[in-house]
Design a protein around this motif. Sequence first.
Motif, PDB file in Angstrom:
ATOM      1  N   ARG A   1       0.770  -0.996  -0.302  1.00 59.18           N
ATOM      2  CA  ARG A   1      -0.379   0.017  -0.413  1.00 59.18           C
ATOM      3  C   ARG A   1       0.627   1.174   0.094  1.00 59.18           C
ATOM      4  O   ARG A   1       0.401   2.232   0.107  1.00 59.18           O
ATOM      5  CB  ARG A   1      -1.132  -0.114   1.285  1.00 59.18           C
ATOM      6  N   LEU A   2       2.308   1.082  -0.060  1.00 59.09           N
ATOM      7  CA  LEU A   2       2.802   2.505  -0.507  1.00 59.09           C
ATOM      8  C   LEU A   2       2.177   3.512  -1.251  1.00 59.09           C
ATOM      9  O   LEU A   2       2.576   4.415  -0.880  1.00 59.09           O
ATOM     10  CB  LEU A   2       4.634   1.897  -1.593  1.00 59.09           C
ATOM     11  N   ARG A   3       1.728   2.980  -2.131  1.00 59.36           N
ATOM     12  CA  ARG A   3       1.287   4.035  -3.065  1.00 59.36           C
ATOM     13  C   ARG A   3       0.383   4.434  -2.473  1.00 59.36           C
ATOM     14  O   ARG A   3      -0.011   6.255  -2.722  1.00 59.36           O
ATOM     15  CB  ARG A   3       0.913   3.758  -4.379  1.00 59.36           C
ATOM     16  N   PHE A   4      -0.557   4.025  -2.184  1.00 54.18           N
ATOM     17  CA  PHE A   4      -1.931   4.735  -1.384  1.00 54.18           C
ATOM     18  C   PHE A   4      -1.802   5.931   0.126  1.00 54.18           C
ATOM     19  O   PHE A   4      -1.972   6.633   0.114  1.00 54.18           O
ATOM     20  CB  PHE A   4      -2.328   4.030  -0.149  1.00 54.18           C
ATOM     21  N   ILE A   5      -0.312   5.465   0.765  1.00 54.60           N
ATOM     22  CA  ILE A   5      -0.326   6.019   2.050  1.00 54.60           C
ATOM     23  C   ILE A   5       0.727   7.421   1.690  1.00 54.60           C
ATOM     24  O   ILE A   5       0.602   8.586   1.808  1.00 54.60           O
ATOM     25  CB  ILE A   5       1.318   5.274   3.343  1.00 54.60           C
ATOM     26  N   SER A   6       1.801   7.498   0.799  1.00 53.67           N
ATOM     27  CA  SER A   6       2.509   7.864   0.284  1.00 53.67           C
ATOM     28  C   SER A   6       1.268   9.239  -0.478  1.00 53.67           C
ATOM     29  O   SER A   6       2.167  10.862  -0.337  1.00 53.67           O
ATOM     30  CB  SER A   6       3.957   8.024  -0.292  1.00 53.67           C
ATOM     31  N   LEU A   7       0.968   8.799  -1.324  1.00 57.52           N
ATOM     32  CA  LEU A   7       0.072   9.967  -2.299  1.00 57.52           C
ATOM     33  C   LEU A   7      -1.850   9.988  -1.963  1.00 57.52           C
ATOM     34  O   LEU A   7      -2.392  10.254  -2.468  1.00 57.52           O
ATOM     35  CB  LEU A   7       0.237   9.275  -3.683  1.00 57.52           C
ATOM     36  N   GLY A   8      -2.058   9.064  -1.088  1.00 55.53           N
ATOM     37  CA  GLY A   8      -3.366   9.549  -0.927  1.00 55.53           C
ATOM     38  C   GLY A   8      -4.206   7.874  -2.183  1.00 55.53           C
ATOM     39  O   GLY A   8      -3.649   7.707  -2.870  1.00 55.53           O
ATOM     40  N   THR A   9      -5.642   8.922  -1.968  1.00 57.21           N
ATOM     41  CA  THR A   9      -6.676   9.178  -3.019  1.00 57.21           C
ATOM     42  C   THR A   9      -6.582   9.192  -4.785  1.00 57.21           C
ATOM     43  O   THR A   9      -7.322   9.299  -5.179  1.00 57.21           O
ATOM     44  CB  THR A   9      -8.018   8.671  -2.893  1.00 57.21           C
TER      45      THR A   9
END
Lengths: 243, 358
Positions: B77-85
């Motif tokens: 989930r790195l993308r979501f944690i670092s860039l949100g939705t």
Amino acid sequence: MLHVDMQNVNKWFGAHHVLRDVNLSVTHGERIVICGPSGSGKSTMIRCINRLEAHEKGRIVVDGTELTNDVKKIDEVRRDVGMVFQHFNLFPHLTILENCTLAPMWVKRMPRRDAEEVAMHYLNRVRIPEQANKYPGQLSGGQQQRVAIARSLCMSPKIMLFDEPTSALDPEMVKEVLDTMVSLAEEGMTMLCVTHEMGFARQVADRVIFMDAGQIVEVNEPRAFFENPQHERTKTFLGQILH
Amino acid sequence: MSNATAMMRSVRSAPMFRDRTNTIATAMFGAILVYLGARFARWAVVNAVWTVPPGVGSAPCRAVAGSGACWAVISDRLRFISLGTYPLDQQWRPVVASLLFIALYAASARRSWWKPGLFVLWLAVPALAIVLLRGGWFGLSSVATEFWGGLPLTFLLSTVSFALAFPFGVALALGRRSEMPAVRTMSITYIELIRAVPLVSMIFMAAVMFPLFVPQSFTLDKLLRAHVAFVMVMSAYLAEVLRGGLQAIPKGQYEAAASIGLPYWPTTVMIVLPQAVRTTIPSIVNTFIGFFKDTSLVAVIGLFDLLGAAKAVIVDPKWVGFGVEVYLFVAAVYFTFTFSVSRYTQRLERVLSAERNH
């Protein structure tokens, strides 16, 4: 016309009466040296002339302008009166040149190039043009005090006030500052100097003033002042500083 | 040989081995530390699951739950944690925005770049970042602020709030020392009032209460309202920091300025403020670090900043139960930024004190 005229000037710091009925008239080009024990009110007196201190009673007229609460008048007077402080009070974050160009640029609206030309002229006069791009902290005390003199001169003042200009200096630097002051005096600048440099007083003063406890005790031309003081308090004081 | 004996001697003379009590205490605490360290290493490294193959969900992690860390949640989930939705196909935009912010911080760290132009940069970079994130210009598709999130949002909130709060803080600090009673009273009231209210409640007020007081047709973006709350609070804190700097300026500086005829504003702008800001830079940076972390409070109004995004991950059924790993990761990210800033401030204080004494 008188250049500085103080009539019955009184001032209090709280309950402490620091100036008691001070009367002093200074004509154009006159050089006055003021001495006296510490706490005698001599600094306060000259600080009243450019309104760093406000007097509470009496009248002070400087170059035809009476000092009141009118800020415009105060600014007018300050433009014509330069001041040199015991601790130089240069602006530490600005270079020597910037210290000197600040007031001409922001008060007289002089273009930067002209202001720099004026500044270099006066830095030459106090013999430190080569320090122009340094910061105050990099200079010796004597050099800093000469910069402070140049900074004042950049506003082409008509009157110069000196508040113990050599008291914070190491002994070997006193002479360079006094020499600068002597050359100013020779050009006919109206000067009021609070100082204990009696050699300077003898050499350039037209009158020497002795103050004690907020009063002007004795005024005389230097020769008579030193050789034949009239008042007991003056004699005691001179005895202490001349040994 | 002689080297080893010298080392032994220096170890023995160290305070923690000076006498028997000290030696025993040192040995005990050492043993506890080694034991805890070993347990943590076994959990975090030895038994940890670093990745899970696609299609198996979080099953490998569940198998070691309790004895090994599940770092797979981070890589998954790195993308979501670092860039949100933020829309997946447009994610280069928040990445570029984040890099811009990091470049801005790096530029601000250079002592020789402390010129008035730096203030302009602090306004220009966030403006550019907003243009990038929001889109709708230059052929970029438009992305509503609800979809902004993660690290760029954290950067945006702290940078914009700081850049806008700084001038207000200066005004308040000067106002608090003003000779005009009305100005002084207003400044003091504002500063004391704001400092007395917790930041969280200010954010709530901005998010929940503000819309109640304005007509329905007048809607202000939630992210913008959060910014307003931050600017209001930060300016009060900065004002107090700067007030300390103003108080440190010797009276002689004011007298010298007065004696050459400088009026109030030139004296303030050319003499007083540069010196006040210079002496308080370490505290100003400190305030910035504090608020950088406090931006995580916007999670309470449903904005997905770094922490908000992390919290969203751990309620996802697939990864529920792995909160420790996610929180540790987020803490490490905050730590990386704030620790480097605080190391920088330490170095800066040495440089500045050397400059003052030259």
